[in-house]
Enzyme design. Structure first.
Site, mmCIF file in Angstrom:
data_model
loop_
_atom_site.group_PDB
_atom_site.id
_atom_site.type_symbol
_atom_site.label_atom_id
_atom_site.label_comp_id
_atom_site.label_asym_id
_atom_site.label_seq_id
_atom_site.Cartn_x
_atom_site.Cartn_y
_atom_site.Cartn_z
ATOM 1 N N THR A 76 0.880 -1.631 0.104
ATOM 2 C CA THR A 76 -0.254 0.061 -0.173
ATOM 3 C C THR A 76 1.113 1.318 0.308
ATOM 4 O OG1 THR A 76 -1.437 -1.127 1.146
ATOM 5 C CG2 THR A 76 -1.819 1.119 1.198
ATOM 6 N N HIS A 134 -1.296 4.767 -14.613
ATOM 7 C CA HIS A 134 -1.627 4.271 -14.407
ATOM 8 C C HIS A 134 -3.073 3.814 -14.521
ATOM 9 C CE1 HIS A 134 1.425 4.065 -11.428
ATOM 10 N NE2 HIS A 134 1.426 2.936 -11.543
ATOM 11 N N HIS A 135 -3.787 2.783 -14.187
ATOM 12 C CA HIS A 135 -5.026 2.541 -14.286
ATOM 13 C C HIS A 135 -6.319 3.706 -13.568
ATOM 14 C CE1 HIS A 135 -4.986 0.423 -10.622
ATOM 15 N NE2 HIS A 135 -4.550 0.367 -10.810
ATOM 16 N N LYS A 138 -6.161 3.920 -9.597
ATOM 17 C CA LYS A 138 -5.449 3.956 -8.889
ATOM 18 C C LYS A 138 -6.060 5.337 -7.463
ATOM 19 C CE LYS A 138 -0.795 3.562 -8.118
ATOM 20 N NZ LYS A 138 -0.479 2.225 -6.600
#
Length: 237
Positions: A76, A134-135, A138
Protein backbone atom coordinates in the site's frame (compact mmCIF):
# COMPACT_ATOMS: atom_id res chain seq x y z
CA UNK A 1 2.89 -21.26 5.34
CA UNK A 2 -0.41 -19.67 6.43
CA UNK A 3 -0.98 -16.26 4.90
CA UNK A 4 -3.50 -13.57 5.78
CA UNK A 5 -4.61 -11.46 2.83
CA UNK A 6 -5.60 -7.97 3.97
CA UNK A 7 -7.24 -6.42 0.93
CA UNK A 8 -9.00 -8.63 -1.59
CA UNK A 9 -9.21 -6.55 -4.72
CA UNK A 10 -7.65 -7.48 -8.05
CA UNK A 11 -4.17 -7.58 -6.54
CA UNK A 12 -5.29 -9.62 -3.55
CA UNK A 13 -6.91 -12.20 -5.80
CA UNK A 14 -3.78 -12.40 -7.97
CA UNK A 15 -1.66 -12.90 -4.85
CA UNK A 16 -4.02 -15.61 -3.60
CA UNK A 17 -3.71 -17.60 -6.83
CA UNK A 18 0.09 -17.42 -6.89
CA UNK A 19 0.38 -18.24 -3.17
CA UNK A 20 -1.83 -21.31 -3.52
CA UNK A 21 0.11 -22.44 -6.61
CA UNK A 22 3.30 -22.23 -4.53
CA UNK A 23 1.82 -24.49 -1.85
CA UNK A 24 0.75 -21.92 0.73
CA UNK A 25 -2.51 -21.79 2.66
CA UNK A 26 -4.67 -18.68 2.83
CA UNK A 27 -5.75 -18.67 6.46
CA UNK A 28 -7.60 -15.35 6.50
CA UNK A 29 -9.03 -12.97 3.91
CA UNK A 30 -9.99 -9.44 4.96
CA UNK A 31 -12.08 -7.30 2.66
CA UNK A 32 -14.36 -4.31 3.08
CA UNK A 33 -17.21 -6.49 4.33
CA UNK A 34 -15.35 -8.19 7.22
CA UNK A 35 -12.80 -5.70 8.52
CA UNK A 36 -13.76 -6.58 12.11
CA UNK A 37 -12.28 -10.05 11.53
CA UNK A 38 -8.81 -8.51 11.49
CA UNK A 39 -7.98 -9.16 15.15
CA UNK A 40 -5.52 -11.05 17.32
CA UNK A 41 -7.72 -14.14 17.59
CA UNK A 42 -8.04 -14.52 13.82
CA UNK A 43 -4.30 -13.91 13.37
CA UNK A 44 -3.07 -16.40 15.99
CA UNK A 45 -2.17 -19.13 13.47
CA UNK A 46 -0.97 -16.81 10.69
CA UNK A 47 2.71 -16.80 9.65
CA UNK A 48 2.65 -13.58 7.63
CA UNK A 49 0.12 -10.98 6.46
CA UNK A 50 0.13 -9.46 2.96
CA UNK A 51 -1.50 -6.04 2.99
CA UNK A 52 -2.74 -4.23 -0.13
CA UNK A 53 -5.49 -1.82 0.90
CA UNK A 54 -5.58 1.99 0.90
CA UNK A 55 -3.67 4.82 2.59
CA UNK A 56 -6.45 5.49 5.10
CA UNK A 57 -6.56 1.99 6.61
CA UNK A 58 -3.03 0.69 6.06
CA UNK A 59 -1.35 1.99 9.22
CA UNK A 60 -4.15 0.70 11.45
CA UNK A 61 -3.90 -2.71 9.79
CA UNK A 62 -0.18 -2.82 10.51
CA UNK A 63 -0.76 -2.06 14.20
CA UNK A 64 -3.22 -4.92 14.58
CA UNK A 65 -0.75 -7.34 13.00
CA UNK A 66 2.14 -6.07 15.10
CA UNK A 67 0.10 -6.55 18.28
CA UNK A 68 -0.54 -10.14 17.18
CA UNK A 69 3.19 -10.60 16.42
CA UNK A 70 2.49 -11.30 12.76
CA UNK A 71 5.03 -9.88 10.28
CA UNK A 72 3.57 -7.73 7.52
CA UNK A 73 4.31 -7.43 3.81
CA UNK A 74 2.73 -4.25 2.44
CA UNK A 75 2.43 -2.74 -0.99
CA UNK A 76 0.00 0.00 0.00
CA UNK A 77 1.28 3.48 -0.86
CA UNK A 78 0.27 6.95 0.23
CA UNK A 79 0.81 6.43 4.00
CA UNK A 80 4.54 7.23 4.15
CA UNK A 81 4.10 10.14 6.56
CA UNK A 82 3.87 7.41 9.23
CA UNK A 83 6.97 5.53 8.08
CA UNK A 84 9.03 6.62 11.12
CA UNK A 85 6.37 5.21 13.44
CA UNK A 86 6.45 1.86 11.63
CA UNK A 87 10.25 1.76 11.81
CA UNK A 88 10.05 2.40 15.56
CA UNK A 89 7.87 -0.70 15.87
CA UNK A 90 10.37 -2.67 13.81
CA UNK A 91 13.19 -1.53 16.09
CA UNK A 92 11.12 -2.85 18.99
CA UNK A 93 10.98 -6.33 17.45
CA UNK A 94 8.21 -6.36 14.84
CA UNK A 95 8.72 -7.45 11.23
CA UNK A 96 7.73 -5.33 8.26
CA UNK A 97 8.48 -5.53 4.54
CA UNK A 98 7.57 -2.55 2.39
CA UNK A 99 7.90 -1.96 -1.33
CA UNK A 100 6.29 0.72 -3.45
CA UNK A 101 6.53 -1.86 -6.22
CA UNK A 102 7.20 -5.61 -5.91
CA UNK A 103 8.14 -6.20 -9.55
CA UNK A 104 11.65 -7.53 -10.16
CA UNK A 105 11.89 -5.41 -13.31
CA UNK A 106 10.84 -2.23 -11.51
CA UNK A 107 13.40 -2.74 -8.76
CA UNK A 108 16.13 -3.19 -11.36
CA UNK A 109 14.73 -0.02 -12.98
CA UNK A 110 15.16 1.81 -9.65
CA UNK A 111 18.86 0.92 -9.67
CA UNK A 112 19.23 1.93 -13.34
CA UNK A 113 17.58 5.27 -12.54
CA UNK A 114 20.09 5.98 -9.76
CA UNK A 115 23.02 5.01 -11.97
CA UNK A 116 21.83 7.21 -14.84
CA UNK A 117 21.29 10.14 -12.46
CA UNK A 118 24.88 9.88 -11.23
CA UNK A 119 26.10 9.84 -14.83
CA UNK A 120 24.00 12.90 -15.76
CA UNK A 121 24.77 14.97 -12.65
CA UNK A 122 27.94 16.68 -13.98
CA UNK A 123 26.19 17.88 -17.15
CA UNK A 124 24.24 21.05 -16.36
CA UNK A 125 22.70 21.25 -19.84
CA UNK A 126 20.45 18.25 -19.00
CA UNK A 127 17.33 18.41 -16.85
CA UNK A 128 15.06 15.56 -15.78
CA UNK A 129 11.32 15.06 -15.60
CA UNK A 130 9.08 12.07 -15.04
CA UNK A 131 5.78 10.63 -16.23
CA UNK A 132 3.69 7.82 -14.77
CA UNK A 133 0.50 6.25 -16.13
CA UNK A 134 -1.85 3.99 -14.16
CA UNK A 135 -5.38 2.62 -14.35
CA UNK A 136 -8.26 4.89 -13.36
CA UNK A 137 -8.78 3.04 -10.04
CA UNK A 138 -5.32 3.96 -8.73
CA UNK A 139 -5.98 5.84 -5.48
CA UNK A 140 -2.73 7.72 -4.89
CA UNK A 141 -1.08 10.21 -7.22
CA UNK A 142 1.75 10.22 -8.01
CA UNK A 143 2.29 6.51 -7.52
CA UNK A 144 4.59 5.13 -4.85
CA UNK A 145 6.81 3.84 -7.64
CA UNK A 146 7.09 7.34 -9.11
CA UNK A 147 7.99 8.75 -5.70
CA UNK A 148 10.70 6.11 -5.25
CA UNK A 149 12.12 7.01 -8.66
CA UNK A 150 11.99 10.71 -7.75
CA UNK A 151 13.81 10.07 -4.49
CA UNK A 152 16.46 8.15 -6.42
CA UNK A 153 17.07 11.23 -8.55
CA UNK A 154 16.98 13.70 -5.66
CA UNK A 155 19.43 11.63 -3.61
CA UNK A 156 21.92 11.41 -6.47
CA UNK A 157 21.71 14.82 -8.15
CA UNK A 158 23.19 17.91 -6.44
CA UNK A 159 20.62 20.37 -7.84
CA UNK A 160 17.39 18.45 -7.22
CA UNK A 161 15.88 19.09 -3.79
CA UNK A 162 12.23 18.04 -4.16
CA UNK A 163 9.62 16.66 -6.55
CA UNK A 164 6.37 18.33 -7.57
CA UNK A 165 3.29 16.87 -9.25
CA UNK A 166 3.17 19.57 -11.87
CA UNK A 167 5.31 21.05 -14.61
CA UNK A 168 8.10 23.11 -13.07
CA UNK A 169 10.83 25.22 -14.61
CA UNK A 170 12.71 25.53 -11.32
CA UNK A 171 16.12 23.93 -11.35
CA UNK A 172 15.74 22.40 -7.89
CA UNK A 173 12.31 20.81 -8.59
CA UNK A 174 11.67 17.50 -10.34
CA UNK A 175 8.42 17.50 -12.33
CA UNK A 176 6.15 14.44 -12.17
CA UNK A 177 3.25 14.15 -14.60
CA UNK A 178 0.72 11.58 -13.31
CA UNK A 179 -1.92 10.26 -15.72
CA UNK A 180 -4.84 7.87 -15.15
CA UNK A 181 -6.12 5.94 -18.17
CA UNK A 182 -8.17 2.77 -18.67
CA UNK A 183 -6.72 -0.40 -17.17
CA UNK A 184 -2.99 0.39 -17.49
CA UNK A 185 -1.10 -1.69 -14.85
CA UNK A 186 1.72 0.84 -14.69
CA UNK A 187 4.12 2.76 -16.93
CA UNK A 188 6.97 4.91 -15.58
CA UNK A 189 9.34 7.06 -17.61
CA UNK A 190 12.31 9.24 -16.67
CA UNK A 191 13.59 11.64 -19.33
CA UNK A 192 16.78 13.70 -19.33
CA UNK A 193 16.54 16.41 -21.96
CA UNK A 194 18.69 19.22 -23.30
CA UNK A 195 18.30 21.65 -26.17
CA UNK A 196 19.75 19.14 -28.61
CA UNK A 197 18.66 15.66 -27.45
CA UNK A 198 17.09 13.54 -24.75
CA UNK A 199 17.57 10.21 -23.01
CA UNK A 200 14.55 8.25 -21.75
CA UNK A 201 14.39 5.12 -19.62
CA UNK A 202 11.01 3.45 -19.21
CA UNK A 203 9.38 0.50 -17.48
CA UNK A 204 6.05 -0.87 -18.72
CA UNK A 205 4.12 -3.47 -16.72
CA UNK A 206 2.02 -5.83 -18.82
CA UNK A 207 0.00 -7.32 -15.95
CA UNK A 208 -0.26 -7.54 -12.15
CA UNK A 209 1.37 -11.00 -12.05
CA UNK A 210 4.88 -9.62 -11.62
CA UNK A 211 3.79 -7.51 -8.65
CA UNK A 212 1.86 -10.37 -7.07
CA UNK A 213 4.74 -12.85 -7.38
CA UNK A 214 7.09 -10.37 -5.75
CA UNK A 215 4.69 -9.94 -2.83
CA UNK A 216 4.49 -13.71 -2.31
CA UNK A 217 8.29 -14.01 -2.47
CA UNK A 218 8.50 -11.26 0.16
CA UNK A 219 6.02 -13.18 2.33
CA UNK A 220 8.19 -16.30 2.05
CA UNK A 221 11.15 -14.18 3.16
CA UNK A 222 9.49 -12.72 6.29
CA UNK A 223 8.39 -15.42 8.79
CA UNK A 224 10.12 -15.04 12.18
CA UNK A 225 12.06 -11.98 11.00
CA UNK A 226 12.31 -8.77 13.02
CA UNK A 227 13.10 -5.37 11.52
CA UNK A 228 12.36 -3.33 8.42
CA UNK A 229 12.99 -4.90 5.00
CA UNK A 230 12.56 -4.10 1.33
CA UNK A 231 13.20 -5.46 -2.14
CA UNK A 232 16.92 -4.75 -1.85
CA UNK A 233 17.06 -7.28 0.97
CA UNK A 234 15.02 -9.85 -0.94
CA UNK A 235 16.93 -9.45 -4.23
CA UNK A 236 20.39 -8.71 -2.76
CA UNK A 237 20.62 -5.51 -4.79
Amino acid sequence: MRIALIGYGKMGKEIEQIARNRGHEIGLIIDQDNQKDLNADQLKDIDVAIEFTNPESAYGNYQICFEAKVPVVSGTTGWLDKMDLVKEKCNAGDGFFYASNFSLGVNLFFELNKKLTKLMAPFEEYNADMEEIHHIHKLDSPSGTAITLAEGIIDNHPKKDKWIEATSMKEDELSILAKRHGAVPGTHSVTWHSEVDEITIQHLAYSRKGFALGAVLAAEFMPKKEGFFGMKDLLNL
